[in-house]
Design a protein around this motif. Structure first.
Motif, short mmCIF file in Angstrom:
data_model
loop_
_atom_site.label_atom_id
_atom_site.label_comp_id
_atom_site.label_asym_id
_atom_site.label_seq_id
_atom_site.Cartn_x
_atom_site.Cartn_y
_atom_site.Cartn_z
N ALA A 140 51.09 -75.66 9.20
CA ALA A 140 50.77 -74.47 8.40
C ALA A 140 49.60 -74.73 7.47
CB ALA A 140 52.00 -74.04 7.60
N ARG A 141 48.69 -73.78 7.43
CA ARG A 141 47.54 -73.85 6.52
C ARG A 141 47.76 -73.03 5.26
NH1 ARG A 141 42.81 -71.82 10.15
NH2 ARG A 141 44.51 -70.68 11.17
N ARG A 142 48.69 -72.07 5.35
CA ARG A 142 48.95 -71.18 4.23
C ARG A 142 50.46 -71.08 4.01
NH1 ARG A 142 44.84 -68.65 7.29
NH2 ARG A 142 42.96 -68.15 6.10
N LEU A 143 50.83 -70.82 2.77
CA LEU A 143 52.22 -70.59 2.41
C LEU A 143 52.26 -69.47 1.40
CD1 LEU A 143 55.29 -71.50 2.28
CD2 LEU A 143 54.60 -72.90 0.31
N HIS A 144 53.16 -68.52 1.60
CA HIS A 144 53.35 -67.42 0.65
C HIS A 144 54.55 -67.77 -0.23
CE1 HIS A 144 53.59 -63.47 -1.07
NE2 HIS A 144 52.83 -62.90 -0.15
N ILE A 145 54.35 -67.75 -1.55
CA ILE A 145 55.43 -68.14 -2.46
C ILE A 145 56.04 -66.93 -3.18
CG2 ILE A 145 54.63 -70.51 -2.77
CD1 ILE A 145 53.40 -69.65 -5.46
N GLY A 146 55.85 -65.73 -2.61
CA GLY A 146 56.55 -64.55 -3.12
C GLY A 146 56.11 -64.13 -4.50
N CYS A 147 57.05 -64.19 -5.46
CA CYS A 147 56.80 -63.87 -6.87
C CYS A 147 56.62 -62.37 -7.13
CB CYS A 147 55.61 -64.64 -7.42
SG CYS A 147 55.81 -66.43 -7.40
N ASP A 148 57.20 -61.52 -6.29
CA ASP A 148 57.13 -60.08 -6.54
C ASP A 148 58.42 -59.59 -7.18
OD1 ASP A 148 58.44 -60.65 -4.05
OD2 ASP A 148 58.39 -58.52 -3.56
N GLU A 149 58.32 -58.44 -7.82
CA GLU A 149 59.48 -57.72 -8.37
C GLU A 149 60.43 -58.66 -9.11
OE1 GLU A 149 60.84 -55.59 -4.86
OE2 GLU A 149 59.54 -53.91 -5.36
N VAL A 150 59.89 -59.34 -10.09
CA VAL A 150 60.69 -60.28 -10.88
C VAL A 150 61.43 -59.48 -11.97
CG1 VAL A 150 60.66 -62.46 -12.15
CG2 VAL A 150 58.91 -62.01 -10.42
N TYR A 151 62.43 -58.74 -11.49
CA TYR A 151 63.16 -57.85 -12.39
C TYR A 151 63.95 -58.63 -13.43
CZ TYR A 151 62.14 -54.36 -8.77
OH TYR A 151 61.52 -53.53 -7.87
N ALA A 171 54.26 -61.71 -19.88
CA ALA A 171 53.17 -62.05 -18.97
C ALA A 171 52.93 -63.56 -18.98
CB ALA A 171 51.90 -61.31 -19.37
N LYS A 172 52.93 -64.17 -20.16
CA LYS A 172 52.74 -65.61 -20.25
C LYS A 172 53.89 -66.36 -19.58
CE LYS A 172 49.93 -65.88 -24.48
NZ LYS A 172 49.88 -66.39 -25.87
N LEU A 173 55.09 -65.84 -19.75
CA LEU A 173 56.26 -66.46 -19.14
C LEU A 173 56.14 -66.43 -17.62
CD1 LEU A 173 59.07 -67.71 -19.46
CD2 LEU A 173 60.01 -65.39 -19.60
N CYS A 174 55.73 -65.29 -17.11
CA CYS A 174 55.55 -65.14 -15.66
C CYS A 174 54.48 -66.10 -15.14
CB CYS A 174 55.18 -63.69 -15.33
SG CYS A 174 54.89 -63.38 -13.58
N ASP A 203 48.86 -55.69 -14.12
CA ASP A 203 48.62 -55.10 -15.44
C ASP A 203 48.39 -56.13 -16.54
OD1 ASP A 203 48.97 -52.54 -14.36
OD2 ASP A 203 51.15 -52.68 -14.55
N MET A 204 48.28 -57.39 -16.17
CA MET A 204 48.06 -58.42 -17.18
C MET A 204 46.63 -58.37 -17.71
SD MET A 204 50.07 -61.76 -15.72
CE MET A 204 51.84 -61.72 -15.41
N PRO A 205 46.42 -58.69 -18.97
CA PRO A 205 45.06 -58.73 -19.53
C PRO A 205 44.18 -59.73 -18.81
CG PRO A 205 46.73 -58.81 -21.28
CD PRO A 205 47.46 -58.99 -19.98
#
Length: 486
Positions: A140-151, A171-174, A203-205
C-alpha cells in the motif's frame, strides 16, 4: 462539460461495515470497475479485517481471513486497481468502543463513537490497528485514517477540564489527535501518504491549521454527497486548504448510501448530479489541486445503523458516475459504455428499474430487490387496508373474535393465499441469489428489515382466516363460522 477527466485518480469506496461481499463476488466486480474507469479501491474493512491478538474480538463473525485479504489485493493487482485501506482512528469507532474491554477509551462514557484523545492507550490502540492492517497491505502506498464526524469531541470529563484552560479549543484538541496519529503511523510506515476526511477541518481558522503541523502530514478528502453541491464554497475551501499548507487534496462524491439510512433502491439521478457538480468544482478550483475523487458507497450510516442499498443494487449508479467522471460528463459515449458493460439495452437514469435487469454481476439481486421494494409492501397493504371485503367483513375486531361470513371467506382467502405464494417464491429466489454474494447474517438482516414485516402481516391474515373458518393448516375444512346475527 464533456472532455478529459478532471481527476487523475478515480477511487471506488467499498464500505464493509454492512453486507460485506464474499471474495468470489469481488472477483467478478473488480474487472467491471476497471473497465468502467476505476483506478483504485478505498477499502473500509472495519470489523471485516482479521484482527489478531488482543484485537481479535473486533472481528465480525464472517470476517475475512488473512488469505482472503491477500486474495482481494491479488484480484486488485490483476485489474490494475490500487488498494487504499481505511482505518478509523478518531470518530466512527463504534465497532471498537462497543466492546467492554475498550469502553474506558470512549470520549463520553455513554457513547461508543468517539475515541478519547487524551489517553496514551487510545493512540496505542489505533497504532496497533494500523500496524495489523499494514502488515497485510505491504504494497500500500496510501492509507486513509478516517477522522470524520468526531461527535461529542470535547464533552468528556477529561476534555472539559482541558478546555477550561486558557487558549484551549476543540479545534486544537482535534488537531492534536490527528497530528499524534499521523506522526505515529508515519514513524512506523514512513513511505505512506495519509488521507483524512475533511469535515472536522473545514471551519478551523487558517492560522491554527498552519501552525498545527497537520498540513505536512495528511491529505484532506473534501466530501459532499448532495445533489446541489456548493461549487463556490468548494473552490473557496480548496483555496483555504492550499493556503494553510495542504499540498494534496481529494474530492469525495457518493454513488450510493447517502440519501437515507433505510434506502433500498439507489436514486441514480441524485448521484449523477452530485458527480457532475463535483466536476464543475474541480474545473473552477485551483489547477491540479485535486489528486483524485473517491466515489463513496456507504453500506451503513454507522456501525449500528440499518443497511442502505446493497452493492449490486448500486452498481448501475456507480457505472454511470464512474463513466461520467472519466468522460468529463454524462456523454453519449459514457452512456454507450455503461449500457455495454451492464448489458442494458436502453439506459434511463431517472428510473433504472424500468430498463431491465442487465447482465452484470449481481443483476439478479437488483431485479429481485426492485420487485420487493416497489411492490411487496404496497401489495400487502392493498389487501389488508384497501380491500373492501377485508375492511368490511374481516376487520381487526372480526379477526380477534375469529369470525367471518362464509361468503366473504371465498372473496378474501384465495387472493391472500395467491399473494402469499407469489411472494414466497420470489423471496426464496432473492434469498438464494443474495447468499451467492453475501454471508448469511447480511441476508438475514436485509430480509428481516425489508421483507419480513410485510410477510408477517400477510401470514397473520392467512392464519386468522383459517382459524375463523375452522380450517386446519393445510386449508381443508368447513367453510367458516357465521357471525351471530348474520
Amino acid at each position: 462539460m464533456a472532455g478529459p477527466s478532471l481527476f487523475r485518480l478515480r477511487v471506488v469506496h467499498l464500505d464493509l461495515k454492512g453486507a460485506p461481499p464474499r471474495v468470489s463476488y469481488l472477483s467478478e466486480v473488480f474487472p467491471l470497475l476497471r473497465t468502467l474507469g476505476a483506478d483504485a479501491l478505498l477499502i473500509e474493512y472495519e470489523d471485516m479485517f482479521p484482527y489478531d491478538g488482543h484485537l481479535k474480538l473486533l472481528r465480525a463473525k464472517h470476517a475475512y481471513s488473512p488469505s482472503e485479504i491477500r486474495e482481494i489485493q491479488h484480484l486488485a493487482r490483476q485489474n490494475d486497481l490500487e488498494v487504499i485501506p481505511l482505518v478509523q482512528t478518531f470518530g466512527h469507532m463504534e465497532f471498537v468502543l462497543k466492546h467492554p474491554v475498550f469502553a474506558h477509551l470512549r470520549e463520553v462514557a455513554l457513547f461508543p463513537n468517539t475515541l478519547n484523545p487524551h489517553k496514551a492507550e487510545s493512540l496505542a490502540l489505533v497504532g496497533a490497528m494500523v500496524d495489523q492492517v499494514m502488515e497485510l497491505h505491504g504494497e500500500a502506498r496510501r492509507l486513509h485514517i478516517g477522522c470524520d464526524e468526531v461527535y461529542f469531541l470535547g464533552e468528556g470529563e477529561t476534555s472539559r477540564l482541558w478546555l477550561s484552560q486558557e487558549s484551549n479549543t476543540k479545534a486544537k484538541l482535534c488537531l492534536s489527535h490527528v497530528r499524534a496519529v499521523a506522526s505515529h503511523v508515519l514513524a512506523r510506515h514512513p513511505t505512506l501518504r495519509l488521507l483524512v476526511w475533511d469535515d472536522m477541518l473545514r471551519d478551523m481558522p487558517e492560522d491554527l491549521l498552519q501552525e498545527s503541523g497537520v498540513p505536512e502530514l495528511v491529505e484532506p478528502v473534501l466530501w459532499d454527497y448532495g445533489a446541489d453541491v456548493d461549487i463556490h464554497g468548494k473552490v473557496a475551501l480548496m483555496e483555504k486548504f492550499q493556503k494553510c499548507g495542504f499540498t494534496r487534496l481529494w474530492a469525495a462524491s457518493a454513488f450510493k448510501g447517502a440519501t437515507g439510512p433505510q434506502q433500498a433502491l439507489t436514486p441514480i439521478q441524485h448521484h449523477l448530479h452530485n458527480h457532475l457538480q463535483w466536476m464543475q468544482a474541480a474545473q473552477a478550483g485551483p489547477a491540479g489541486a485535486l489528486q483524485g475523487i473517491v466515489l463513496t458507497g456507504w453500506q451503513r450510516y454507522d456501525h449500528f445503523a440499518v443497511l442502505c442499498e446493497l452493492l449490486p443494487v448500486g452498481i448501475p449508479s456507480l457505472a454511470i458516475c464512474l463513466q461520467s467522471v472519466q468522460q468529463g460528463g454524462f456523454t453519449e459515449a459514457a452512456k454507450d459504455e455503461v449500457e455495454s458493460c451492464l448489458g442494458v439495452a436502453s439506459l434511463d437514469v431517472t428510473d433504472f428499474s424500468r430498463e431491465g435487469t442487465g447482465s452484470f454481476p449481481g443483476s439478479d439481486v437488483l431485479a429481485l430487490v426492485t420487485q420487493v421494494s416497489v411492490h411487496l409492501r404496497s401489495s400487502v397493504e392493498g389487501l389488508l387496508d384497501g380491500n373492501r371485503y377485508v375492511a368490511g367483513w374481516f376487520s381487526p375486531y372480526h379477526r380477534r373474535q375469529k369470525v367471518i361470513h362464509p361468503v366473504m371467506l371465498q372473496y378474501i382467502q384465495p387472493e391472500a393465499l395467491s399473494l402469499l405464494a407469489h411472494w414466497g417464491v420470489l423471496v426464496l429466489e432473492l434469498e438464494t441469489a443474495m447468499k451467492r454474494i453475501f454471508y448469511p447474517d447480511a441476508v438475514e438482516e436485509w430480509l428481516e428489515e425489508n421483507v419480513q414485516p410485510s410477510l408477517r402481516r400477510l401470514k397473520s391474515l392467512v392464519q386468522d382466516l383459517r382459524e375463523a373458518a375452522g380450517q386446519p393448516e393445510d386449508g381443508a375444512g368447513p367453510c367458516g363460522h357465521v357471525q351471530e346475527g348474520s
